[in-house]
Design a protein around this motif. Structure first.
Motif, PDB file in Angstrom:
ATOM      1  N   GLN A  74       7.672  10.797  -4.289  1.00 11.61           N
ATOM      2  CA  GLN A  74       6.222  11.154  -4.797  1.00 11.61           C
ATOM      3  C   GLN A  74       6.310  12.007  -5.817  1.00 11.61           C
ATOM      4  O   GLN A  74       4.818  12.164  -5.938  1.00 11.61           O
ATOM      5  N   THR A  75       7.031  12.790  -5.653  1.00 10.21           N
ATOM      6  CA  THR A  75       7.176  13.999  -6.825  1.00 10.21           C
ATOM      7  C   THR A  75       6.238  15.224  -6.468  1.00 10.21           C
ATOM      8  O   THR A  75       6.458  15.872  -7.192  1.00 10.21           O
ATOM      9  N   TYR A  77       3.805  15.305  -5.728  1.00 16.77           N
ATOM     10  CA  TYR A  77       2.391  15.195  -6.178  1.00 16.77           C
ATOM     11  C   TYR A  77       0.538  15.253  -5.452  1.00 16.77           C
ATOM     12  O   TYR A  77      -0.218  15.682  -5.466  1.00 16.77           O
ATOM     13  N   TYR A  78       1.120  13.746  -4.170  1.00 22.00           N
ATOM     14  CA  TYR A  78      -0.034  14.022  -3.474  1.00 22.00           C
ATOM     15  C   TYR A  78       0.328  14.964  -2.307  1.00 22.00           C
ATOM     16  O   TYR A  78       1.864  15.834  -1.729  1.00 22.00           O
ATOM     17  N   GLU A  81      -0.035  14.264   4.027  1.00 20.08           N
ATOM     18  CA  GLU A  81      -0.916  14.260   4.835  1.00 20.08           C
ATOM     19  C   GLU A  81      -1.658  12.421   3.911  1.00 20.08           C
ATOM     20  O   GLU A  81      -2.100  11.561   4.460  1.00 20.08           O
ATOM     21  N   TRP A  82      -1.434  12.404   2.861  1.00 15.61           N
ATOM     22  CA  TRP A  82      -1.457  11.487   2.057  1.00 15.61           C
ATOM     23  C   TRP A  82      -0.433  10.604   1.652  1.00 15.61           C
ATOM     24  O   TRP A  82      -0.793   8.823   1.572  1.00 15.61           O
TER      25      TRP A  82
ATOM     26  N   ARG B 169       0.574  11.219 -16.670  1.00 16.96           N
ATOM     27  CA  ARG B 169       0.498  10.514 -15.441  1.00 16.96           C
ATOM     28  C   ARG B 169      -0.860  10.830 -15.628  1.00 16.96           C
ATOM     29  O   ARG B 169      -1.456   9.568 -14.042  1.00 16.96           O
ATOM     30  N   TYR B 245      -7.914  12.497   3.609  1.00 18.59           N
ATOM     31  CA  TYR B 245      -7.139  11.354   3.439  1.00 18.59           C
ATOM     32  C   TYR B 245      -7.035  10.075   4.977  1.00 18.59           C
ATOM     33  O   TYR B 245      -6.214   9.299   4.345  1.00 18.59           O
ATOM     34  N   ARG B 262      -6.412   1.748  -3.950  1.00 20.96           N
ATOM     35  CA  ARG B 262      -5.586   1.679  -2.466  1.00 20.96           C
ATOM     36  C   ARG B 262      -5.539   1.427  -2.221  1.00 20.96           C
ATOM     37  O   ARG B 262      -4.744   0.547  -0.977  1.00 20.96           O
ATOM     38  N   TRP B 294      -2.206   7.346  -9.609  1.00 21.28           N
ATOM     39  CA  TRP B 294      -0.328   8.169  -9.161  1.00 21.28           C
ATOM     40  C   TRP B 294       0.463   7.641  -8.944  1.00 21.28           C
ATOM     41  O   TRP B 294       0.253   7.317  -7.395  1.00 21.28           O
ATOM     42  N   LEU B 296       5.144   7.045  -9.332  1.00 21.05           N
ATOM     43  CA  LEU B 296       6.001   7.149 -10.016  1.00 21.05           C
ATOM     44  C   LEU B 296       6.285   6.307 -10.454  1.00 21.05           C
ATOM     45  O   LEU B 296       7.423   5.307 -10.269  1.00 21.05           O
ATOM     46  N   CYS B 299       5.585   3.211  -8.613  1.00 26.26           N
ATOM     47  CA  CYS B 299       6.318   2.875  -7.974  1.00 26.26           C
ATOM     48  C   CYS B 299       5.377   3.459  -6.922  1.00 26.26           C
ATOM     49  O   CYS B 299       5.305   4.838  -6.944  1.00 26.26           O
TER      50      CYS B 299
END
Lengths: 296, 336
Positions: A74-75, A77-78, A81-82, B169, B245, B262, B294, B296, B299
């Protein structure tokens, strides 16, 4: 490498935080263990595949090494917890509870069984108390319509400086009013969507205003609040930076100042001085709790 | 206009979905057209159309009004085609389109309890003061689109022109444009649309996704178990809003965000599609996720769900030991 170590720490701390926040995961683990060890299973082919997927992903998310891999996927980004979105917690928990009810609480005992499940979810969840907006946000929402009404009576583009809750709410209600700084000043996550950064003086001006507003809020119901406010301001030397901040704000284009009662009193003289020196006019409007200065 | 908006949000995806399903199953005349599948697929198609309009508007430098017009034209054309297909399908074999629940007789207690809880949740979403979710700037973005009549011309949080721009992005995601277009077309205030109306529609669609998944997990005939499952899902969502979350927070406080759509709709539907080996539905979910949250390069979470189930199916085929573990989870009746 340092990035991977950082993600590893995030994964370890995040798992701890997740288990503390989401106590329902304990119910899920109990049901999965019960399903594995206690007698024959009732799941069909597809449900058993879903449960196996849940167990495998649970392991991957909890184990820091594999969690780092998922965070890299996920790089970063999140937040950690996400990535639990990949584990169908709600589905597996509801499925396990359904099968438990079907096995142990059939027919007339079903209502009893449902009550037991409700109690378990209630106690491991939010205990019936839904999250609510903060008091300061609600107060800002109740004030913002009258503030917007005053602002709309003045012609021209407005660039606003106000306490953060007012600025946040104004922007959410009306996209035409510009802010000298946005919610990303106090909400770091909101700053992930652009590359801009605020200069030091703006940041200091924001911190100064919030300190004053908080002081006003604390002294709201205190007797002789005016006197106490003045004493604390003098003690903390809160009046000294007013001049520097206001000049910076005026130079940056701020032409609308929405300030609560005593704070407005602190800045009024300096605004008058700036207006005279810059050949500008000041108009004042009042709402229930705020003074609005329009600089033109 | 609010009533028209409600009708549009409920009816349009349904008609699109039924038309789409009729086309997909045009050669399988015995295949029933499912109500839940139709709405969910119709919703995914709407997301796709919105994304196309958004990308055309963003890269073509169109105004929001023009982009909204493009979306309206696309919707009208697709609706017209879907209606034609639907009418033809009904004339050919109307039994495929019946809404009857098939399965064992079940008392009204479970469905009514679930519907009651759904109604309470919808009321809570509509009447309570919305929370400001940390990191979410959807409402500010929509307000800035409407103020400028343009897409990402200014920074959403301040309204100032951005010197450095915003990351692609993020700007490539189409939900804010869809909300802004809806707000403009139906003349509805963005806070009402985003914080109150859309979350209720998303919650309803989420329950449809879980209902569809229940058919996969329990079988079509086990109505009692399926309604019990739905009721328990609703209870879990009601009691799990402790953190941003968690699914409960997404359902009750931030249903308009891409990650909420999602987690509540696309993930259950992907799981359902993967378990049933309907790969085309899973791929549509993956594409929808790429349009609203968002990922990747497309993916995201849905890809992991699909690959996870696919891998388990392949391992089950090739690893006899795993088959024994899975048999441990199956019905006694199947073993006998």
């Amino acid at each position: 490498m340092s990035r991977i170590i950082e993600l590893f720490h995030l994964a370890v701390q995040g798992a701890e935080r997740y288990f503390t926040t989401n106590r329902m995961i304990v119910l899920l683990l109990a049901l999965l263990l019960a399903g594995i060890f206690c007698g024959r299973k009732l799941a069909g082919e597809k449900a058993s595949r879903m449960l196996l997927y849940t167990v495998v992903m649970l392991f991957f998310i909890v184990c820091p090494v594999t969690a780092v891999g998922i965070l890299l996927y996920q790089t970063g980004y999140y937040d950690y917890e996400w990535i639990w979105s990949m584990v169908p917690v709600t589905i597996a928990l509801a499925y396990g509870m359904t099968m438990l009810l079907e096995r142990k609480f059939i027919n007339k005992k079903l209502v009893v069984g449902i009550c037991v499940m409700v109690a378990a979810l209630f106690l491991s969840g939010n205990q019936g108390t839904l999250q609510e907006a903060e008091a300061a946000e609600l107060e800002a929402r109740s004030q913002v319509q009258s503030i917007l009404h005053c602002m709309k009576e003045q012609p021209g583009q407005k660039v606003l400086w106000a306490p953060k809750n007012i600025m946040q709410e104004v922007r959410r209600q009306d996209g035409k009013i510009l802010l000298i700084y946005g919610r990303d000043m106090w909400d770091a996550k909101a700053g992930a969507y652009d590359y801009e950064a605020y200069n030091e003086t703006l940041t200091q001006a924001y911190l100064w205003l919030e300190e004053i507003v908080e002081l006003e809020r604390q002294l709201k119901d205190v007797t002789e609040a005016e006197k106490a406010f003045a004493e604390i301001c003098e003690e903390r030397a809160l009046e000294e930076p007013v001049q520097a901040y206001l000049w910076t704000l005026v130079d940056a284009g701020v032409n609308t100042y929405v300030l609560p009662g005593r704070t407005a009193g602190l800045v009024q003289d300096e605004l008058d001085t700036i207006a005279k020196q810059r050949n500008m006019t000041i108009e004042t409007a009042y709402t229930e709790s705020y003074t609005i200065y329009f600089l033109e | 206009m609010i009533l028209l908006l409600w009708i549009a949000l409920v009816v349009f995806p349904m008609i699109l979905g039924v038309g789409g399903m009729t086309i997909v199953y045009r050669k399988q005349l015995k295949q029933r057209i499912s109500f839940s599948d139709s709405y969910l697929l119709g919703g995914i198609l709407c997301i796709g159309m919105g994304e196309v309009a958004h990308v055309v508007g963003l890269f073509g430098g169109f105004s929001l009004t023009k982009t909204g017009l493009l979306l309206q034209i696309a919707t009208i054309v697709m609706m017209f085609l879907a209606l034609l297909v639907l009418i033809r399908g009904i004339l050919k074999k109307k039994e495929r389109y019946t809404l009857r629940l098939r399965g064992e007789r079940v008392s009204n207690f479970l469905p009514l309890s679930f519907l009651g809880l759904f109604f309470v949740q919808a009321l809570l979403i509509y009447c309570r003061e919305p929370l400001v979710t940390a990191g979410d700037i959807t409402l500010e973005t929509v307000q800035s689109f409407l103020a400028q009549d343009g897409i990402y011309q200014v920074l959403p949080l301040t309204g100032m022109v951005s010197e450095q721009g915003m990351p692609l992005r993020y700007t490539v995601l189409g939900l804010p444009t869809m909300y802004a277009a809806l707000s403009q077309i139906f003349d509805v205030e963005p806070p009402l649309l985003i914080c109150h109306i859309v979350p209720i529609v998303v919650l309803g669609a989420a329950y449809l996704a879980y209902y569809r998944l229940s058919r996969t997990l329990f079988g079509e005939k086990k109505l009692r178990q399926r309604f019990l499952f739905l009721l328990l899902v609703a209870l879990i969502l009601q009691f799990s809003d402790n953190a941003v979350y968690l699914d409960g927070y997404s359902a009750l406080h931030s249903g308009y965000t891409g990650v909420a759509i999602r987690n509540l709709i696309l993930v259950p539907y992907t799981l359902c599609a993967a378990l049933e080996r309907r790969w085309w539905k899973a791929i549509l979910c993956i594409l929808a996720e790429a349009c609203i949250a968002w990922t990747l390069l497309g993916c995201g979470v849905c890809v992991i769900v699909l690959l996870g189930i696919l891998l388990l199916q392949l391992l089950e085929k090739w690893v006899p030991r795993l088959r024994k573990i899975l048999q441990f989870f199956r019905n006694k009746e199947e073993l006998v």
